[in-house]
Design a protein around this motif. Sequence first.
Motif, mmCIF file in Angstrom:
data_model
loop_
_atom_site.group_PDB
_atom_site.id
_atom_site.type_symbol
_atom_site.label_atom_id
_atom_site.label_comp_id
_atom_site.label_asym_id
_atom_site.label_seq_id
_atom_site.Cartn_x
_atom_site.Cartn_y
_atom_site.Cartn_z
ATOM 1 N N TYR A 139 -10.213 25.936 -55.531
ATOM 2 C CA TYR A 139 -11.516 25.307 -55.298
ATOM 3 C C TYR A 139 -11.458 24.556 -53.973
ATOM 4 O O TYR A 139 -10.478 23.866 -53.674
ATOM 5 N N PHE A 140 -12.508 24.707 -53.158
ATOM 6 C CA PHE A 140 -12.585 23.956 -51.904
ATOM 7 C C PHE A 140 -14.034 23.649 -51.587
ATOM 8 O O PHE A 140 -14.924 24.475 -51.762
ATOM 9 N N THR A 141 -14.254 22.447 -51.109
ATOM 10 C CA THR A 141 -15.566 22.082 -50.594
ATOM 11 C C THR A 141 -15.387 21.120 -49.425
ATOM 12 O O THR A 141 -14.422 20.344 -49.376
ATOM 13 N N GLY A 142 -16.280 21.209 -48.467
ATOM 14 C CA GLY A 142 -16.242 20.335 -47.300
ATOM 15 C C GLY A 142 -17.486 20.567 -46.460
ATOM 16 O O GLY A 142 -18.224 21.546 -46.662
ATOM 17 N N VAL A 143 -17.722 19.689 -45.528
ATOM 18 C CA VAL A 143 -18.887 19.788 -44.649
ATOM 19 C C VAL A 143 -18.399 19.841 -43.203
ATOM 20 O O VAL A 143 -17.631 18.977 -42.767
ATOM 21 N N LEU A 144 -18.829 20.870 -42.503
ATOM 22 C CA LEU A 144 -18.517 20.998 -41.084
ATOM 23 C C LEU A 144 -19.586 20.250 -40.286
ATOM 24 O O LEU A 144 -20.764 20.621 -40.296
ATOM 25 N N ILE A 145 -19.168 19.187 -39.617
ATOM 26 C CA ILE A 145 -20.088 18.377 -38.816
ATOM 27 C C ILE A 145 -20.138 18.963 -37.410
ATOM 28 O O ILE A 145 -19.117 19.057 -36.721
ATOM 29 N N LEU A 146 -21.317 19.352 -36.979
ATOM 30 C CA LEU A 146 -21.502 19.979 -35.669
ATOM 31 C C LEU A 146 -22.176 18.990 -34.722
ATOM 32 O O LEU A 146 -23.175 18.363 -35.074
ATOM 33 N N ALA A 147 -21.615 18.867 -33.515
ATOM 34 C CA ALA A 147 -22.174 17.940 -32.533
ATOM 35 C C ALA A 147 -21.855 18.463 -31.132
ATOM 36 O O ALA A 147 -21.512 19.638 -30.957
ATOM 37 N N ARG A 148 -21.982 17.597 -30.136
ATOM 38 C CA ARG A 148 -21.649 17.933 -28.761
ATOM 39 C C ARG A 148 -20.874 16.779 -28.148
ATOM 40 O O ARG A 148 -21.031 15.619 -28.558
ATOM 41 N N ASN A 149 -20.039 17.097 -27.152
ATOM 42 C CA ASN A 149 -19.358 16.029 -26.441
ATOM 43 C C ASN A 149 -20.111 15.688 -25.158
ATOM 44 O O ASN A 149 -21.183 16.231 -24.893
ATOM 45 N N ASP A 150 -19.540 14.791 -24.361
ATOM 46 C CA ASP A 150 -20.232 14.323 -23.156
ATOM 47 C C ASP A 150 -20.374 15.405 -22.094
ATOM 48 O O ASP A 150 -21.139 15.244 -21.139
ATOM 49 N N PHE A 151 -19.617 16.484 -22.227
ATOM 50 C CA PHE A 151 -19.674 17.570 -21.245
ATOM 51 C C PHE A 151 -20.593 18.707 -21.701
ATOM 52 O O PHE A 151 -20.670 19.744 -21.049
ATOM 53 N N GLY A 152 -21.257 18.527 -22.828
ATOM 54 C CA GLY A 152 -22.173 19.555 -23.310
ATOM 55 C C GLY A 152 -21.492 20.670 -24.070
ATOM 56 O O GLY A 152 -22.110 21.708 -24.340
ATOM 57 N N LEU A 214 -12.885 24.769 -28.585
ATOM 58 C CA LEU A 214 -14.268 24.572 -28.151
ATOM 59 C C LEU A 214 -14.344 23.615 -26.962
ATOM 60 O O LEU A 214 -15.219 23.748 -26.102
ATOM 61 N N SER A 215 -13.404 22.665 -26.894
ATOM 62 C CA SER A 215 -13.454 21.646 -25.845
ATOM 63 C C SER A 215 -13.111 22.202 -24.468
ATOM 64 O O SER A 215 -13.311 21.513 -23.464
ATOM 65 N N VAL A 216 -12.568 23.411 -24.400
ATOM 66 C CA VAL A 216 -12.238 24.003 -23.098
ATOM 67 C C VAL A 216 -13.198 25.131 -22.730
ATOM 68 O O VAL A 216 -12.987 25.834 -21.739
ATOM 69 N N SER A 236 -27.069 17.528 -29.715
ATOM 70 C CA SER A 236 -26.339 18.052 -30.865
ATOM 71 C C SER A 236 -27.205 19.078 -31.582
ATOM 72 O O SER A 236 -28.435 19.037 -31.497
ATOM 73 N N PRO A 237 -26.577 20.036 -32.267
ATOM 74 C CA PRO A 237 -27.364 21.060 -32.983
ATOM 75 C C PRO A 237 -28.375 20.423 -33.931
ATOM 76 O O PRO A 237 -28.090 19.414 -34.582
ATOM 77 N N GLU A 238 -29.546 21.025 -33.963
ATOM 78 C CA GLU A 238 -30.588 20.579 -34.894
ATOM 79 C C GLU A 238 -30.488 21.420 -36.159
ATOM 80 O O GLU A 238 -30.589 22.653 -36.098
#
Length: 507
Positions: A139-152, A214-216, A236-238
């Motif tokens: 069993y596994f559950t989790g939430v992937l939080i999606l955002a952006r850094n200062d460089f887009g 993703l950061s590179v 950040s993603p809507e």
Amino acid sequence: MHEKTVHVLWGYFLLWNLHIASSQTVHPGIKARATQRALDYGVQAGREIIEQMVKERKIPDLKGNESLEFLKIDYVNYNFSNIKINAFSFPNTSLAFVPGVGIKVLTNHGTTNISTDWEVKSPLFQDTGGADLFLSGVYFTGVLILARNDFGQPTVKLQDCYAQVSHAQVSFSGELKVLYNSFAEPMEKPILRNLNEILCPIITSEVEALNANLSVLEVLTKIDNYTLLDYSLISSPEITENYLDLNLKGVFYPLENLTDPPFSPVPIVLPERSDSMLYIGLSKYFFKSASFAYFTAGAFNVTLSTKEISSHLIPNSQGLGSMLSRLAEIYILSQPLMVRIMATEPPVISLLPGNFTLDIPASIIILTQAENSTAETIVSMDFVASTSVGLVILGQRLICSLSLNRFRLSLPESSRGSIEVLRFENILSSIIHFGVLPLANAKLQQGFPLPHPHKISFVNSDVEVLEDLLLISTNLKYETSLKQPPSFPGWADLNLISRQLSGKPAP
């Protein structure tokens, strides 16, 4: 009186703040929307990705110690090495949007078959061998939080991770397998305990590795020797209940100048659709910025000799071979001709429902240059070539084609009735229609690559021209054999036409 003045001042203050806030609003040039269908397919593709990953990924050794009270042994040091996941099944897996937060991952009733080598050491004995481990009730559950850094660049973080394996069954192999299997059941509890303690740290580590990749990511890409394309995230993603939107800056810059164009984007409103997995909206601003950047960089300027023009005319168009001689006859010339075409303004983009047009305002200068002398201008005049843009998606490429709608010299109305002017206008129109555009379309048939994740291809794609928006609708397909890296639209081919005509090498 004083109280009334205070209210007025507060009103001005609020209006000023609203003005500042609205003036700072940044709108995207590209909007990409992933629907629930994309998440559902992600579950299917995710299985293939994980299967490929476990084949390639080396699982680290698992070391520790345990007391075996049932054998009256205070401690046993163990080491599981050469760990291999041979098979797994996650029949009940789902991905769902969490509005304003991210993507929820849920799987239960999973099973996994693992093989491993083992080694144990204790004060009384030591031994080595092999074992098979069957895990069930995963069993596994989790939430992937999606955002952006200062460089887009996009960022991803795992939140609310919970993972548990309910049952473990160990089967030993080797000369003493009967002995070891006789007390395998008491060993399953410490195996489960240790496994459940490390599952979330392992999964979190994998997400952090993804985030590091993703950061590179390059969000400012050189397209060719003329332009750069900025496709950084501007926010950040809507995320809503039904879809995820990525707002990309989507603006072209001249290579040596990263100043924003002298016009602003307007909000992109994608149609409320869910039949496809992915929708990509390319705004009028996106195309206008490309037009402005290439114009500023001088990409639309070209000088052609008589020989170069003749060598690129389409031979099967009747009368075209004699047009240059007719042109020379009009101006009673015996010297070699040169034609210089220069865009006088950025080409004008028009996107209306079902109709994509490109109007090119330019000047044409016809020169003659006798041997060992300077070039002499014979005629110079402005014109506008209006073209229609046809579009289709083939594979991961956007294929464009141009067709001439109208060619018109910019002359006073009093001069337009001249037979000589009309004849000259028809000749130039024919050269563009039969000579230049077929050559341009031959290059455009190579297409421009569209953005797509690694090993993900577009299928059942469609292109639709809406008002001030080009909408691409597509489904996705994961292909393990697809070896090309992720890409973003490349517009380098746009300048190959002038380079081919002028004899310069392509970048």
